[in-house]
Write a protein that holds these residues in place. Structure first.
Motif, short mmCIF file in Angstrom:
data_model
loop_
_atom_site.label_atom_id
_atom_site.label_comp_id
_atom_site.label_asym_id
_atom_site.label_seq_id
_atom_site.Cartn_x
_atom_site.Cartn_y
_atom_site.Cartn_z
N LEU A 33 0.56 -1.63 0.48
CA LEU A 33 -0.06 -0.15 0.51
C LEU A 33 1.11 0.90 0.34
CD1 LEU A 33 -3.03 -0.99 2.38
CD2 LEU A 33 -2.73 -0.95 0.05
N ALA A 34 1.11 1.27 0.32
CA ALA A 34 2.35 2.34 0.76
C ALA A 34 3.36 3.33 -0.44
CB ALA A 34 3.48 2.50 2.10
N GLY A 35 3.97 1.47 -1.13
CA GLY A 35 4.47 1.90 -2.44
C GLY A 35 3.28 2.21 -3.72
N HIS A 36 2.56 2.05 -3.67
CA HIS A 36 0.66 2.09 -4.34
C HIS A 36 0.48 2.99 -3.83
CE1 HIS A 36 -0.44 -2.58 -4.20
NE2 HIS A 36 0.88 -2.24 -4.95
N GLY A 37 0.35 3.79 -3.37
CA GLY A 37 0.27 4.78 -2.76
C GLY A 37 1.19 6.23 -3.42
N ASP A 38 2.14 5.76 -3.03
CA ASP A 38 3.41 6.72 -3.44
C ASP A 38 3.17 6.90 -5.35
OD1 ASP A 38 4.51 8.14 -1.53
OD2 ASP A 38 5.90 7.22 -1.13
N ALA A 39 3.03 5.68 -5.94
CA ALA A 39 2.76 5.41 -7.34
C ALA A 39 1.77 6.22 -8.27
CB ALA A 39 2.84 4.01 -7.77
N LEU A 40 0.54 6.54 -6.63
CA LEU A 40 -0.61 7.52 -7.25
C LEU A 40 -0.47 8.56 -7.06
CD1 LEU A 40 -2.91 4.97 -5.41
CD2 LEU A 40 -3.29 5.69 -7.91
N ARG A 55 -7.39 8.37 -5.24
CA ARG A 55 -7.32 7.32 -4.72
C ARG A 55 -6.69 6.86 -4.17
NH1 ARG A 55 -7.82 5.81 -11.58
NH2 ARG A 55 -10.05 5.46 -11.22
N ALA A 56 -5.17 7.74 -3.85
CA ALA A 56 -4.20 7.29 -2.42
C ALA A 56 -5.07 8.23 -1.31
CB ALA A 56 -2.83 8.44 -3.29
N ARG A 57 -5.22 9.01 -1.26
CA ARG A 57 -5.96 8.93 -0.35
C ARG A 57 -7.12 7.76 0.71
NH1 ARG A 57 -7.67 15.45 -1.73
NH2 ARG A 57 -5.68 16.03 -1.54
N THR A 58 -7.52 7.43 -0.09
CA THR A 58 -8.06 6.08 0.35
C THR A 58 -7.24 5.29 0.96
OG1 THR A 58 -8.27 4.56 -1.65
CG2 THR A 58 -10.11 6.03 -1.84
N LEU A 59 -6.22 5.46 0.54
CA LEU A 59 -5.01 3.82 1.71
C LEU A 59 -4.98 3.90 2.80
CD1 LEU A 59 -2.64 4.25 -1.52
CD2 LEU A 59 -4.88 2.28 -0.89
N PRO A 60 -4.67 5.12 3.29
CA PRO A 60 -4.82 5.65 5.19
C PRO A 60 -6.35 4.62 5.84
CG PRO A 60 -4.22 7.77 3.73
CD PRO A 60 -4.39 6.94 3.10
N ALA A 61 -7.31 4.64 5.57
CA ALA A 61 -7.97 4.01 6.01
C ALA A 61 -7.57 2.53 5.67
CB ALA A 61 -9.43 4.41 5.73
N VAL A 62 -7.62 2.09 5.05
CA VAL A 62 -6.85 0.24 4.85
C VAL A 62 -6.29 0.22 5.81
CG1 VAL A 62 -6.35 -1.24 3.12
CG2 VAL A 62 -8.02 0.31 2.52
N ILE A 63 -5.04 0.82 5.81
CA ILE A 63 -3.85 1.26 7.22
C ILE A 63 -4.35 1.29 8.52
CG2 ILE A 63 -1.33 1.68 7.70
CD1 ILE A 63 -1.21 3.05 5.02
N HIS A 64 -5.49 2.20 8.58
CA HIS A 64 -6.24 2.41 9.99
C HIS A 64 -7.01 0.86 9.89
CE1 HIS A 64 -8.72 3.42 12.57
NE2 HIS A 64 -7.27 3.76 13.35
N THR A 65 -7.37 0.57 9.32
CA THR A 65 -8.67 -0.60 9.35
C THR A 65 -7.99 -2.17 10.17
OG1 THR A 65 -10.24 0.39 8.09
CG2 THR A 65 -10.51 -2.16 8.58
N GLY A 97 6.59 7.51 5.42
CA GLY A 97 7.14 8.24 4.84
C GLY A 97 6.13 8.76 3.89
N PHE A 98 5.24 7.75 3.46
CA PHE A 98 3.65 7.44 2.55
C PHE A 98 2.58 8.35 2.57
CE2 PHE A 98 -0.39 6.10 1.26
CZ PHE A 98 -0.61 6.98 0.33
N LEU A 99 3.02 7.99 4.12
CA LEU A 99 1.94 9.22 5.05
C LEU A 99 1.98 10.69 4.67
CD1 LEU A 99 0.15 6.25 7.24
CD2 LEU A 99 -1.37 6.33 5.51
N LEU A 100 3.61 10.46 5.67
CA LEU A 100 3.68 11.95 5.38
C LEU A 100 3.78 12.58 4.31
CD1 LEU A 100 7.03 11.88 8.44
CD2 LEU A 100 4.24 12.72 8.67
N ARG A 101 3.78 12.32 3.20
CA ARG A 101 3.62 12.42 2.00
C ARG A 101 2.73 13.14 1.84
NH1 ARG A 101 5.10 9.81 -4.35
NH2 ARG A 101 5.27 11.85 -4.49
N LEU A 102 1.29 11.96 1.85
CA LEU A 102 0.19 12.38 1.44
C LEU A 102 -0.35 14.36 2.63
CD1 LEU A 102 -2.40 11.15 0.26
CD2 LEU A 102 -2.98 10.06 1.92
N ARG A 103 0.02 13.26 3.22
CA ARG A 103 -0.07 14.82 4.08
C ARG A 103 -0.19 16.28 4.14
NH1 ARG A 103 1.37 14.81 10.45
NH2 ARG A 103 2.97 16.10 9.49
#
Length: 135
Positions: A33-40, A55-65, A97-103
Motif C-alpha cells: 500500500l505505501a508503494g502503491h500510494g506513492d505511485a498514485l 485514490r491515494a487518499r483511500t489507502l490510510p483508511a485501509v492501513i488504519h483498519t 513516509g507515504f502517510l507524511l507525503r500524503l499529508r
C-alpha cells in the motif's frame, strides 16, 4: 513523463488496479500500500489529474483498519502481517513516509526529482498539503 499517451493510459490503468487491490495488499513500500500510494501521488503530480490523488487518499483508511498493536501502539505490520519492522522498503518507515507525503506534500523519498522531471523542492512553488492530501 515521456509524453507518449500509450504509457499514460497504462499508468492510469495501473491506478485503477492498485486501488481495487488495496484490501488484499501488504502495507509495505516495496510491493504494498505505501508503494502503491506513492505511485498514485506520483501519477497525480505528473498528470495533474486529481482522481489519482483521491485514490491515494483511500489507502490510510485501509492501513488504519488493518493495523496491529505493539506495546500498546498502533503500527502497520510488515509483509507477513504478523510482525512489525522499522525498515523502509518492508517495514513501518515506508508506510510512515507515504502517510507524511500524503499529508504534507512533496516528492517521493529516495528518488531524485530530475528522474520525474519535477522541480526540486525549494527551487520554485512547492506542492502543498492542499494538493497532496494534507490538512
Amino acid at each position: 513523463m515521456t509524453g507518449d499517451e500509450r504509457f499514460r493510459a497504462l499508468a492510469e490503468g495501473a491506478s485503477v488496479t492498485l486501488t481495487r487491490q488495496r484490501w488484499h495488499s501488504a502495507f509495505v513500500q516495496c510491493h504494498g500500500l505505501a508503494g502503491h500510494g506513492d505511485a498514485l501521488v506520483d501519477l497525480a503530480q505528473l498528470t495533474g489529474d486529481p482522481v489519482h490523488l483521491g485514490r491515494a487518499r483511500t489507502l490510510p483508511a485501509v492501513i488504519h483498519t488493518r493495523h496491529m498493536l505493539r506495546d500498546g501502539l498502533m503500527v502497520a505490520p510488515d509483509e507477513s502481517g504478523r510482525e512489525a519492522d522499522v525498515s523502509f522498503n518492508i517495514g513501518l518507515s515506508g508506510v510512515v513516509g507515504f502517510l507524511l507525503r500524503l499529508r504534507d506534500g512533496g516528492h517521493r523519498w529516495w528518488l531524485p526529482d530530475e528522474v520525474l522531471h519535477l522541480p526540486t523542492p525549494g527551487a520554485g512553488p512547492r506542492t502543498g498539503p492542499d494538493d497532496l492530501g494534507g490538512r
